[in-house]
Design an enzyme around this catalytic site. Structure first.
Site, PDB file in Angstrom:
ATOM      1  NE  ARG A   1       8.838   6.593   8.295  1.00 27.26           N
ATOM      2  CZ  ARG A   1       8.342   7.694   7.713  1.00 27.26           C
ATOM      3  NH1 ARG A   1       9.116   8.703   7.436  1.00 27.26           N
ATOM      4  NH2 ARG A   1       7.075   7.780   7.398  1.00 27.26           N
TER       5      ARG A   1
ATOM      6  NE  ARG B   1       2.001  10.170  12.445  1.00 26.50           N
ATOM      7  CZ  ARG B   1       2.314   8.901  12.661  1.00 26.50           C
ATOM      8  NH1 ARG B   1       3.042   8.242  11.786  1.00 26.50           N
ATOM      9  NH2 ARG B   1       1.906   8.280  13.738  1.00 26.50           N
TER      10      ARG B   1
ATOM     11  CG  ASP C   1      -0.210  -0.003   2.550  1.00 27.56           C
ATOM     12  OD1 ASP C   1       1.033  -0.058   2.551  1.00 27.56           O
ATOM     13  OD2 ASP C   1      -0.880   0.037   3.603  1.00 27.56           O
ATOM     14  CG  HIS C   2       3.417   2.495   3.044  1.00 26.99           C
ATOM     15  ND1 HIS C   2       2.312   1.891   3.565  1.00 26.99           N
ATOM     16  CD2 HIS C   2       3.871   3.346   4.001  1.00 26.99           C
ATOM     17  CE1 HIS C   2       2.106   2.336   4.792  1.00 26.99           C
ATOM     18  NE2 HIS C   2       3.036   3.231   5.073  1.00 26.99           N
TER      19      HIS C   2
ATOM     20  CB  SER D   1       6.160   6.670  10.616  1.00 29.59           C
ATOM     21  OG  SER D   1       5.244   7.452   9.906  1.00 29.59           O
TER      22      SER D   1
ATOM     23  CG  ASP E   1       1.714   1.784   9.299  1.00 34.89           C
ATOM     24  OD1 ASP E   1       2.285   2.150   8.255  1.00 34.89           O
ATOM     25  OD2 ASP E   1       0.886   2.494   9.910  1.00 34.89           O
TER      26      ASP E   1
END
EC number: 4.2.1.3
Length: 799
Positions: free
Chosen positions: A690, A493, A122-123, A688, A187
């Site tokens: 990440r 965000r 999806d990213h 995030s 995520d």
């Protein structure tokens, strides 16, 4: 076989053993995994053990978390202090983070994942021209990465959702989340699943590898913040306004270390996703102004955006609205089983919350938060005046609806209801307008039911079923970088530059229906509750509060089949990573701790103010390097503000005395054997999940990150990669350190939980001063540091 037996010291469970634990009824967790069963019996057993030990009523959060303890009889349990060893039910990864997670899993040497796991593409889809064209372009550009993820999933037993399937969190809600599940996802918005009564927690890839390896997952025992909801929603007020209000109260770090648990009589006026239809079997709240239940709203939206207050996760108790959503999405058997265990899926009467907030839904007004931070809350009625006072642009250039936060069927229906009123008076959007469906199922259903066409008629562009502009995947053409402008979104965000990489874009977050109304009006100085629009006939009219079906009257249209099952026999499956690839790179182990204190650390940068994971490891165009550690390290801290000169991506090289980009300076230090440290401000690493924000500094030679405070996920990610996340015992000591100083960290030979480390600050004039640095390491995490990383430690235990 030898790998599993050699990991017994970690308490590794055998592959799929948990599947047989539910004796009362064998109900599959998902129709994609018919032999993986929900084990409410085990949850009940563990809750009863813990209840006897603690001898007090339990919150819902405690029931689900403690119900998944690896050792409920012996585990130390103290909110905010103990480190819990947990057995999550499943893992979910989005494609940007799955690359590094799967690369780490491959490095572990394990043959198969030990719990059901999925990858969701999806990213990596950039919003440019529209859904179909953007998806085709993404498949072409990202073919190498998609092939890696598909083959790695097939090799190691991971389900694969192809590009175009939809946003990970909507897919989880439709297929995998259920009341009482403990799910971890790579995520930060994984808490979306709390809208179906699960404890769903965002983590880094290394945490996911632990769970996929069958190792108990560690989580600091969360505190529990209670949000008591009273009254009921009506008019223009939406579930988004609940979390926008709570964000204003708690701020971006107010939920750190805690689970936010919603409860109270107002809960039943909110649906699990904003998607409910038909007749409920349980009592419904009173009808709203349109004769429908006041509860046409979304718990998932509220839980999703709980990530913006730093919360571990958020959760709602099981109720009739979840039951109806489960049934509508083909999971009536799960709903029936949840009914049997309902007492374990709601909080005990009289349970204690560490903090209690009350929100009266009947008094709540529509909100809009921003710019530049999701906790700057304004009522929609007042934002125009505030914008004028602050000098924020009033004209709205783009309105964007969708994202993992607000892309459900009802979200689209309410926006379409606003659009229909404008179209009836001959109006279209004054602002540009984009629509992001949450999943292929939502896209297909809103196309069938006419919502998508209504939004197109208003001037909207329907984008691909993906994250798109929400995460910076937006090829924006209407402005130049540096041009001051305003956008309004239904996203979660809105940090500086997040959506379009322009630091002068003032992004505001609100509900989809308010975004639609503001895009029609074209200005922040518009309140749909009180202000009028002028139709093409010259007559003034006021938009009515939108009303829409919570679930489609017909069944959902599933759209195209986009799921790839892992094969039963993967022995012939190969996963290839080219040594010359610019997108993928196999991992080399990080160096072990040398047994010595860290002396004469150079300060790479002393960060001023907010430093999110977007600042540390930018997204947008950098997403293409998420599987290549060395290449993506060229974005290290390029968004952080250097306190020495007030600039981003400009730091002094201590050897040459020249100013240059942060990554280049870090590489210079690494090449010359100079170990370095970062000095940070409050809530360092918010945003995030990440883990690249931890992997990159480790790769380029960092040894420690010293701040006033950390965001939860980032602190854990740093520990997993063998770095030292440390905090000033006295926050004022931040001011004692200057970018030209050198630091020595002492006490590592004696490194023990709870004991501060000493830091000697060496100033250029030869003077020194000593400060104390706190840490939250436990024994296991100290072993990660000594081994060089959690992955290194896992390999040591295998050997």
């Amino acid at each position: 076989g030898f790998i599993y037996s050699s990991l017994k010291a970690l308490g590794v469970r055998q592959y799929h053993v948990a599947s047989v634990l539910c004796q009362r009824a064998k109900v599959a967790m998902s129709h994609f995994e018919p032999n993986e069963y929900i084990h409410y019996d085990l949850l009940e057993k563990n809750i009863n053990i813990v209840r006897k030990r603690l001898n007090r009523p339990l919150t819902l959060s405690e029931k689900i978390v403690y119900g998944h303890l690896d050792d409920p009889a012996g585990q130390e349990i103290e909110r905010g202090k103990s480190y819990l060893r947990l057995r999550p039910d499943r893992v979910a990864m989005q494609d940007a983070t799955a690359q590094m997670a799967m690369l780490q899993f491959i490095s572990s040497g394990l043959p198969k994942v030990a719990v059901p796991s999925t990858i969701h593409c999806d990213h990596l889809i950039e919003a440019q021209l529209g859904g179909e064209k953007d998806l085709r372009r993404a498949k072409d550009i990202n073919q190498e990465v998609y092939n890696f993820l598909a083959t790695a999933g097939a090799k190691y037993g991971v389900g694969f959702w192809k590009p175009g399937s939809g946003i990970i969190h909507q897919i989880i809600l439709e297929n995998y989340a259920y009341p009482g599940v403990l799910l971890i996802g790579t995520d930060s918005h994984t808490p979306n699943g709390g809208g179906l009564g699960g404890i769903c927690i965002g983590v880094g890839g290394a945490d996911a590898v632990d769970v996929m390896a069958g190792i108990p997952w560690e989580l600091k025992c969360p505190k529990v913040i209670g949000v008591k909801l009273t009254g009921s929603l009506s008019g223009w007020t939406s579930p988004k306004d609940v979390i926008l209000k709570v964000a204003g109260i708690l701020t971006v770090k107010g939920g750190t270390g805690a689970i936010v648990e919603y409860h109270g009589p107002g809960v039943d006026s909110i649906s699990c996703t904003g998607e409910e239809g038909g007749q409920a079997t349980w009592p419904l709240p009173c009808a709203g102004p349109h004769g429908s239940p006041v509860g046409s709203r979304s718990m998932a939206t509220i839980c999703n955006m709980g990530a913006e207050i730093g919360a571990t996760t958020s959760v709602f108790p099981y109720n009739h609205r979840m039951k109806k959503y489960l049934s509508k999405t083909g999971r009536a058997d799960i709903a029936n089983l949840a009914d049997e265990f309902k007492d374990h899926l709601v909080p005990d009467p009289g349970c204690h919350y560490d903090q209690l907030i009350e929100v009266n839904l009947s008094e709540l007004k529509p909100h809009i938060n921003g710019p530049f931070t999701p906790d700057l809350a304004h009522p929609v009625a007042e934002v125009g005046k505030v914008a004028e006072k602050e000098g924020w642009p009033l004209d709205i250039r783009v309105g964007l609806i969708g994202s993992c936060t607000n892309s459900s069927y009802e979200d689209m229906g309410r926006s379409a209801a606003v659009a229909k009123q404008a179209l009836a008076h001959g109006l279209k959007c004054k602002s540009q307008f984009t629509i992001t469906p949450g999943s292929e199922q939502i896209r297909a259903t809103i196309e069938r039911d006419g919502y998508a066409q209504i939004l197109r008629d208003l001037g909207g562009i329907v984008l691909a079923n993906a994250c798109g502009p929400c995460i910076g995947q937006w090829d924006r053409k209407d402005i130049k970088k540096g041009e001051k402008n305003t956008i309004v979104t239904s996203y979660n965000r809105n940090f500086t530059g997040r959506n379009d990489a322009n630091p002068e874009t003032h992004a505001f977050v609100t509900s989809p229906e308010i975004v639609t109304a503001l895009a029609i009006a074209g200005t922040l100085k518009f309140d749909p509750e009180t202000d009028y629009l002028t139709g093409t006939d010259g007559k003034k009219f006021k938009l009515e509060a939108p009303d829409a079906d919570e679930l489609p009257k017909a069944e959902f249209d599933p759209g195209q089949d986009t799921y790839q099952h892992p094969p039963k026999d993967s022995s012939g499956q190969h996963v290839d990573v080219s040594p010359t690839s610019q997108r993928l790179q196999l991992l080399e182990p990080f160096d072990k701790w040398d047994g010595k204190d860290l002396e004469d650390l150079q300060i790479l940068i002393k960060v001023k103010g907010k430093c999110t994971t977007d600042h540390i490891s930018a997204a947008g165009p950098w997403l293409k390097f998420r599987g290549h550690l060395d290449n993506i390290s060229n974005n290290l801290l390029i968004g952080a503000i250097n306190i020495e000169n007030g600039k981003a991506n400009s730091v002094r090289n201590a050897v040459t005395q020249e100013f240059g980009p942060v990554p280049d300076t870090a590489r210079y230090y690494k090449k010359h054997g100079i170990r370095w440290v970062v000095i940070g401000d409050e809530n360092y690493g918010e945003g995030s999940s990440r883990e690249h924000a931890a992997l990159e500094p480790r790769h380029l030679g960092a040894r420690a990150i010293i701040t006033k405070s950390f965001a939860r996920i980032h602190e854990t990610n740093l520990k997993k990669q063998g770095l030292l996340p440390l905090t000033f015992a006295d926050p004022a000591d931040y001011n004692k350190i200057h970018p030209v100083d050198k630091l020595t960290i002492q006490g590592l030979k004696d490194f023990t939980p709870g004991k501060p480390l000493k830091c000697i600050i060496k100033h250029p004039n030869g003077t020194q001063e000593t400060i104390l640095l706190n840490h939250t390491f436990n024994e296991t995490q100290i072993e990660w540091f000594r081994a060089g990383s959690a992955l290194n430690r896992m390999k040591e235990l295998q050997q």
